[in-house]
Design an enzyme around this catalytic site. Structure first.
Site, PDB file in Angstrom:
ATOM      1  N   GLU A  59       0.805  -1.226   0.000  1.00 62.12           N
ATOM      2  CA  GLU A  59       0.000   0.000   0.000  1.00 62.12           C
ATOM      3  C   GLU A  59       0.835   1.272   0.000  1.00 62.12           C
ATOM      4  OE1 GLU A  59      -4.031   0.049   1.376  1.00 62.12           O
ATOM      5  OE2 GLU A  59      -3.314   1.111   3.160  1.00 62.12           O
ATOM      6  N   LYS A  61       0.345   4.928   1.182  1.00 63.60           N
ATOM      7  CA  LYS A  61      -0.551   5.674   2.086  1.00 63.60           C
ATOM      8  C   LYS A  61       0.254   6.683   2.879  1.00 63.60           C
ATOM      9  CE  LYS A  61      -2.064   3.149   5.811  1.00 63.60           C
ATOM     10  NZ  LYS A  61      -2.950   2.258   6.597  1.00 63.60           N
ATOM     11  N   LYS A 125      -7.801   2.414  -3.462  1.00 58.57           N
ATOM     12  CA  LYS A 125      -8.252   2.272  -2.066  1.00 58.57           C
ATOM     13  C   LYS A 125      -9.033   3.524  -1.704  1.00 58.57           C
ATOM     14  CE  LYS A 125      -7.202  -0.545   1.050  1.00 58.57           C
ATOM     15  NZ  LYS A 125      -6.586  -0.176   2.286  1.00 58.57           N
ATOM     16  N   GLU A 174     -14.276  -6.204   1.297  1.00 57.79           N
ATOM     17  CA  GLU A 174     -13.663  -6.178   2.636  1.00 57.79           C
ATOM     18  C   GLU A 174     -14.709  -6.324   3.732  1.00 57.79           C
ATOM     19  OE1 GLU A 174     -10.735  -3.050   3.538  1.00 57.79           O
ATOM     20  OE2 GLU A 174     -12.026  -2.467   5.201  1.00 57.79           O
ATOM     21  N   ASN A 195     -10.483  -7.319   7.164  1.00 58.01           N
ATOM     22  CA  ASN A 195      -9.746  -6.206   7.750  1.00 58.01           C
ATOM     23  C   ASN A 195      -9.587  -6.435   9.251  1.00 58.01           C
ATOM     24  OD1 ASN A 195      -8.442  -3.836   8.259  1.00 58.01           O
ATOM     25  ND2 ASN A 195      -9.998  -2.497   7.356  1.00 58.01           N
ATOM     26  N   GLU A 225      -5.868  -8.145   5.977  1.00 57.41           N
ATOM     27  CA  GLU A 225      -5.585  -6.721   5.802  1.00 57.41           C
ATOM     28  C   GLU A 225      -5.338  -6.027   7.136  1.00 57.41           C
ATOM     29  OE1 GLU A 225      -9.041  -6.003   2.349  1.00 57.41           O
ATOM     30  OE2 GLU A 225      -8.970  -4.796   4.152  1.00 57.41           O
ATOM     31  N   SER A 226      -4.303  -5.236   7.180  1.00 58.71           N
ATOM     32  CA  SER A 226      -4.005  -4.314   8.292  1.00 58.71           C
ATOM     33  C   SER A 226      -3.330  -4.994   9.472  1.00 58.71           C
ATOM     34  CB  SER A 226      -5.248  -3.608   8.840  1.00 58.71           C
ATOM     35  OG  SER A 226      -6.027  -3.031   7.836  1.00 58.71           O
TER      36      SER A 226
HETATM   37  O1  LIG Z   1      -1.327   0.144   7.364  1.00 56.73           O
HETATM   38  P1  LIG Z   1      -1.765  -1.250   7.659  1.00 56.73           P
HETATM   39  O2  LIG Z   1      -2.146  -1.475   9.080  1.00 56.73           O
HETATM   40  O3  LIG Z   1      -0.768  -2.262   7.167  1.00 56.73           O
HETATM   41  O4  LIG Z   1      -3.124  -1.492   6.817  1.00 56.73           O
HETATM   42  C1  LIG Z   1      -3.150  -1.459   5.407  1.00 56.73           C
HETATM   43  C2  LIG Z   1      -4.614  -1.539   4.905  1.00 56.73           C
HETATM   44  O5  LIG Z   1      -5.151  -2.774   5.275  1.00 56.73           O
HETATM   45  C3  LIG Z   1      -5.455  -0.398   5.488  1.00 56.73           C
HETATM   46  O6  LIG Z   1      -4.919   0.809   5.035  1.00 56.73           O
HETATM   47  C4  LIG Z   1      -6.922  -0.486   5.096  1.00 56.73           C
HETATM   48  C5  LIG Z   1      -7.655  -1.613   4.988  1.00 56.73           C
HETATM   49  N1  LIG Z   1      -8.934  -1.331   4.630  1.00 56.73           N
HETATM   50  C6  LIG Z   1      -9.055  -0.010   4.486  1.00 56.73           C
HETATM   51  C7  LIG Z   1     -10.145   0.756   4.096  1.00 56.73           C
HETATM   52  C8  LIG Z   1      -9.980   2.093   3.981  1.00 56.73           C
HETATM   53  C9  LIG Z   1      -8.761   2.693   4.282  1.00 56.73           C
HETATM   54  C10 LIG Z   1      -7.660   1.954   4.685  1.00 56.73           C
HETATM   55  C11 LIG Z   1      -7.795   0.588   4.775  1.00 56.73           C
END
Ligand SMILES: O=P(O)(O)OC[C@@H](O)[C@@H](O)c1c[nH]c2ccccc12
Length: 266
Positions: A59, A61, A125, A174, A195, A225-226
């Site tokens: 990503e 960001k 995104k 998601e 997520n 995710e995340s």
């Molecule tokens: O920075 P991280 O914790 O690695 O996460 C990335 C991504 O999963 C996260 O930015 C994200 C997942 N779903 C979203 C929906 C909207 C905005 C952002 C996201």
């Protein structure tokens, strides 16, 4: 006060209304449909997994509502190249680029710059709530869109999915809980993201993925995710049979994002 997801969606509706005044839906649709070539997002993930590697959606960001500015030195084209290169052996399968301005300091230009500087398929995104945004996504070059089940009803999800697929785009749906999971499974797309971050409270736990894993049918490709920060997180997931990852912050905080990716997934 309403939660952040509701606030974001309210802002999206205003942005869409303003954008449609500048460029009406039909014009945006024309631009979208004039772009014939998409890069194969799903295929890129599957190829990595078939080769026994992790499939990483890396990503781009700059900032987030929960963390503020994550990366000061922010040049999307350079970051994209770094991800595409990795350390030569381990590199990204796909990119994810935040395009939301107000909450994530993203932009459509960042997506265009990132995509132009490498050959990876790119996910837009953002928070999709209207067909206009799907056309906009394709017009800016996106190969895949994100549908967040938490801000869409079943009919909206199916509608946005159909529009995206009609333009040969991939769809990553998601979810964050079981109810959303079962709603998402009614869609056609095989790409299912869980997520680990609750977008309403910002709590993050990898347990979210592990808890729902057994309810994801074999014909779906699960993307965790995340909150993937360390090699033990990757190991936990891969041992549980999860091979696709969406990672942002861990790479964005590193001087050379592609090398951080190669280290995390070595
Ligand atoms: O920075 P991280 O914790 O690695 O996460 C990335 C991504 O999963 C996260 O930015 C994200 C997942 N779903 C979203 C929906 C909207 C905005 C952002 C996201």
């Amino acid at each position: 006060m309403s939660d952040i997801l509701n606030q974001i969606v309210a802002v999206k509706r205003e942005e869409i209304a303003a954008a449609r005044k500048k460029k009406p839906l039909e014009a945006m649709r024309f631009d979208a449909e004039s772009r014939v070539l998409t890069r194969d997002f799903e295929g890129a993930l599957r190829a990595k997994i078939a080769a026994g590697q992790a499939a990483v959606i890396a990503e781009i960001k700059k900032a987030s509502p929960s963390k503020g500015v994550i990366r000061e030195d922010f040049i999307p084209a350079d970051i994209a190249q770094s991800y595409a290169e990795g350390n030569g052996q381990v590199r990204a399968a796909c990119l994810s680029v935040l395009t939301d301005r107000q909450f994530f300091q993203g932009s459509a230009d960042y997506l265009k710059q990132a995509r132009a500087s490498c050959d990876l398929p790119v996910l837009r995104k953002d928070f999709m709530v209207d067909p206009y945004q799907v056309y906009e996504a394709r017009a800016m070059g996106a190969d895949c869109i994100l549908l967040i089940a938490g801000c869409l009803d079943d009919a909206q999800m199916a509608d946005l999915e159909a529009i995206a697929m009609g333009m040969n785009m991939a769809v990553l749906v998601e979810v964050h809980d079981r109810d959303e999971l079962h709603r998402a499974l009614r869609l056609k797309t095989p790409l299912l993201g869980i997520n680990n971050r609750n977008l309403r409270t910002f709590d993050v736990t990898l347990q979210t993925t592990l808890d729902m894993l057994s309810e994801v049918p074999d014909d779906r490709m699960l993307v965790t995710e995340s909150g993937i920060l360390g090699r033990e997180d990757v190991q936990t997931m891969r041992e549980a049979g999860v091979h696709a990852f969406l990672v942002g912050e861990a790479f964005m905080r590193a001087p050379e994002p592609g090398l951080a990716l190669a280290e995390l997934f070595a």
